[in-house]
Design a protein around this motif. Structure first.
Motif, mmCIF file in Angstrom:
data_model
loop_
_atom_site.group_PDB
_atom_site.id
_atom_site.type_symbol
_atom_site.label_atom_id
_atom_site.label_comp_id
_atom_site.label_asym_id
_atom_site.label_seq_id
_atom_site.Cartn_x
_atom_site.Cartn_y
_atom_site.Cartn_z
ATOM 1 N N SER A 74 1.724 -4.502 1.691
ATOM 2 C CA SER A 74 1.039 -4.302 2.967
ATOM 3 C C SER A 74 1.370 -5.409 3.961
ATOM 4 C CB SER A 74 -0.469 -4.213 2.760
ATOM 5 O OG SER A 74 -0.987 -5.448 2.328
ATOM 6 N N THR A 75 1.502 -6.637 3.505
ATOM 7 C CA THR A 75 1.859 -7.731 4.412
ATOM 8 C C THR A 75 3.265 -7.535 4.967
ATOM 9 O OG1 THR A 75 0.431 -9.240 3.195
ATOM 10 C CG2 THR A 75 2.101 -10.224 4.601
ATOM 11 N N VAL A 76 4.195 -7.123 4.134
ATOM 12 C CA VAL A 76 5.562 -6.871 4.601
ATOM 13 C C VAL A 76 5.580 -5.706 5.587
ATOM 14 C CG1 VAL A 76 7.851 -6.097 3.864
ATOM 15 C CG2 VAL A 76 6.678 -7.877 2.593
ATOM 16 N N ALA A 77 4.809 -4.669 5.304
ATOM 17 C CA ALA A 77 4.780 -3.509 6.199
ATOM 18 C C ALA A 77 4.194 -3.877 7.558
ATOM 19 C CB ALA A 77 3.966 -2.386 5.558
ATOM 20 N N HIS A 81 6.154 -3.897 11.137
ATOM 21 C CA HIS A 81 5.622 -3.136 12.271
ATOM 22 C C HIS A 81 5.498 -4.020 13.506
ATOM 23 C CE1 HIS A 81 3.367 -0.202 14.503
ATOM 24 N NE2 HIS A 81 2.384 -1.076 14.677
ATOM 25 N N LEU A 82 5.100 -5.259 13.341
ATOM 26 C CA LEU A 82 4.989 -6.178 14.477
ATOM 27 C C LEU A 82 6.352 -6.534 15.057
ATOM 28 C CD1 LEU A 82 2.189 -8.706 13.563
ATOM 29 C CD2 LEU A 82 2.158 -6.956 15.309
ATOM 30 N N MET A 83 7.350 -6.699 14.183
ATOM 31 C CA MET A 83 8.660 -7.123 14.655
ATOM 32 C C MET A 83 9.453 -5.988 15.311
ATOM 33 S SD MET A 83 9.920 -9.713 11.665
ATOM 34 C CE MET A 83 11.554 -9.778 12.316
ATOM 35 N N ARG A 84 9.392 -4.800 14.705
ATOM 36 C CA ARG A 84 10.283 -3.722 15.162
ATOM 37 C C ARG A 84 9.548 -2.502 15.722
ATOM 38 N NH1 ARG A 84 13.595 -4.566 9.946
ATOM 39 N NH2 ARG A 84 14.886 -6.315 10.583
ATOM 40 N N GLY A 85 8.264 -2.396 15.496
ATOM 41 C CA GLY A 85 7.525 -1.247 15.999
ATOM 42 C C GLY A 85 7.466 -0.083 15.039
ATOM 43 N N ASN A 86 8.285 -0.080 14.007
ATOM 44 C CA ASN A 86 8.213 0.956 12.976
ATOM 45 C C ASN A 86 8.397 0.312 11.616
ATOM 46 O OD1 ASN A 86 10.889 0.323 13.047
ATOM 47 N ND2 ASN A 86 11.622 2.402 13.327
#
Length: 89
Positions: A74-77, A81-86
């Protein structure tokens, strides 16, 4: 003697959980809240393992392992999401 030390450590970790939860709620921006969430599940794993030591049960260690894997994913996801938007490319 060991039981008293485990109970003391459970108390200290419970205070750490409460303070981390307050940081999760009051965090000034989103990365601070994500870091608090990451710290919250790590502290939760520590509490579960200490409780497993206190009760002398192996079931708590398996639960802690599952929570560790889910927390990491979940932390990686959330970071992706914050870095790339998806999440899935």
């Amino acid at each position: 003697m060991l039981q008293a030390v485990i109970l003391f450590c459970l108390g200290v970790m419970s205070v750490a959980l409460i303070l981390t939860f307050v940081r999760l709620i009051k965090g000034p921006d989103l990365p601070d809240r994500i870091l608090a969430m990451d710290t919250l599940y790590i502290n939760g794993i520590a509490v579960i393992m200490l409780f497993g030591l206190y009760l002398d049960s192996n079931l708590f260690f398996e639960a802690a392992l599952l929570i560790a894997v889910m927390g990491f994913v979940s932390t990686v996801a959330i970071a992706k999401h914050l870095m790339r938007g998806n999440i899935i490319e």
